[in-house]
Design a protein around this motif. Structure first.
Motif, PDB file in Angstrom:
ATOM      1  N   TYR A 155       0.905  -1.380   0.195  1.00 12.73           N
ATOM      2  CA  TYR A 155      -0.124  -0.111  -0.348  1.00 12.73           C
ATOM      3  C   TYR A 155       1.124   1.664  -0.296  1.00 12.73           C
ATOM      4  N   ARG A 188      -8.185   1.919   6.477  1.00  9.95           N
ATOM      5  CA  ARG A 188      -9.481   1.349   7.147  1.00  9.95           C
ATOM      6  C   ARG A 188      -8.799  -0.009   6.780  1.00  9.95           C
ATOM      7  N   SER A 189      -8.648  -1.169   6.177  1.00 10.92           N
ATOM      8  CA  SER A 189      -8.634  -2.570   5.942  1.00 10.92           C
ATOM      9  C   SER A 189      -7.202  -2.420   6.339  1.00 10.92           C
ATOM     10  N   ASP A 226      -7.762  -2.733  10.469  1.00  9.78           N
ATOM     11  CA  ASP A 226      -8.991  -3.946  10.608  1.00  9.78           C
ATOM     12  C   ASP A 226      -8.115  -5.598   9.929  1.00  9.78           C
ATOM     13  N   GLU A 227      -7.477  -4.842   9.811  1.00  9.98           N
ATOM     14  CA  GLU A 227      -6.421  -6.443   9.245  1.00  9.98           C
ATOM     15  C   GLU A 227      -5.672  -6.683  10.589  1.00  9.98           C
TER      16      GLU A 227
END
Length: 252
Positions: A184, A195-196, A199-200
Motif C-alpha cells: 500500500y 481502514r483495511s 481492520d487486518e
C-alpha cells in the motif's frame, strides 16, 4: 541510561512479582524498526510489554504527565521518560493526532520499536473494540515498518477500577507474526486503505487475545456506559427522595 536503569528496576520488579507469561518473543526483531500494535486493557499494559522485551519500546503519553508542577510532577515526568513514554500535547484533537503520528514515525526512523493502541483508549469492559484508522495505518505507511500484533491477556484483572492494591496474578502476552503493508506504499491518503490496514491488524489481535470483538469505537462505548450509569444513579436518587408516593386509583 535512564531507560536502562528504569527497565531494570521496574521491569525486574514486575516480572518478579507477577511472573507474566509470554508467547511469540521470536517475532520481535533483534534490531530495526517495528510497530507493536496492542489491545489495551489496563494502564499497566505500557509497563508489562516493555518488561518482557530486551529492546526499548516507546509509547505515546499525554503531555500533562511531563509538565505537572512541583516535586511530584518532576518525579512523574522522570518516571515516564525513564520507561520510554513520549509526550504529546492532546489539547487539540486533530493536532494531537498528527503530532502522535509524526512522533511515531520519527521513533521508527531511528530504528526503534514504537508501541501503539489502535483502539485509542482502554477497553471499558474487556472486549476488543474497533481500531481507529488514522494513527496505526498512517504510521505504518509513513515509516514502512512492519506491524506486529500483540495481545495483552488479563491485565485488567490485576487492578480493576476502585481497587488500590493490585492483585498478584499472572498476566499474559501473545506476540503475533509481523504484518507487511508495503503493497500500500503511497496510498496513505486513501481512507479505505487506512481502514483495511487497521481492520487486518485488529483481526490478528482478536485471534491472539480471544476477545469478543465489538464493531464500534471504545470511546463511543465509554460515553454510552457513562450515560447509562448517570441514568441509573438519577433513578436511584429519585427512588430515595422522601415525600414521593406513587399515584393510585381515585376514590369513586
Amino acid at each position: 541510561m535512564i531507560y536502562g536503569a528504569m527497565k531494570f528496576s521496574i521491569g525486574g520488579s514486575l516480572k518478579l512479582a507477577f511472573r507474566p507469561w509470554v508467547e511469540g518473543l521470536e517475532n520481535i526483531p533483534a534490531e530495526g524498526p517495528a510497530i507493536l500494535a496492542s489491545n489495551h486493557l489496563s494502564f499497566s499494559d505500557s509497563f508489562f510489554l516493555p518488561a518482557v522485551l530486551d529492546r526499548k519500546v516507546t509509547f505515546i503519553a499525554k503531555s500533562e504527565y511531563f509538565t505537572s508542577p512541583g516535586v511530584k510532577g518532576k518525579l512523574t515526568a522522570a518516571f515516564f521518560k525513564g520507561v520510554g513514554q513520549l509526550p504529546v500535547d492532546r489539547s487539540g484533537v486533530r493536532g494531537a493526532g498528527e503530532a502522535a503520528i509524526q512522533s511515531g514515525i520519527k521513533v521508527l526512523e531511528n530504528g526503534e520499536l514504537f508501541g501503539i493502541y489502535p483502539e485509542g483508549t482502554r477497553s471499558p469492559d474487556g472486549r476488543l473494540y474497533r481500531g481507529k484508522p488514522g494513527g496505526l495505518a498512517r504510521v505504518a505507511l509513513g515509516s514502512g515498518a512492519p506491524v506486529i500484533p500483540v495481545a495483552m491477556i488479563d491485565t485488567e484483572k490485576i487492578q480493576p477500577p476502585g481497587k488500590v492494591v493490585p492483585k498478584l496474578m499472572r498476566p499474559g502476552i501473545r506476540i503475533g507474526k509481523p504484518l507487511d503493508f508495503s503493497r500500500y506504499d503511497g496510498m496513505e491518503g486513501d481512507r479505505f486503505i487506512l481502514r483495511s490496514i487497521t481492520d487486518e491488524v485488529m483481526y490478528e489481535i482478536m485471534k491472539l487475545s480471544g476477545q469478543e470483538y465489538v464493531d464500534v469505537y471504545a470511546t463511543a462505548a465509554k460515553r454510552q456506559l457513562a450515560e447509562e450509569a448517570r441514568a441509573a444513579n438519577a433513578k436511584a436518587a429519585n427512588a430515595r427522595t422522601p415525600g414521593t408516593k406513587q399515584a393510585g386509583p381515585k376514590d369513586g
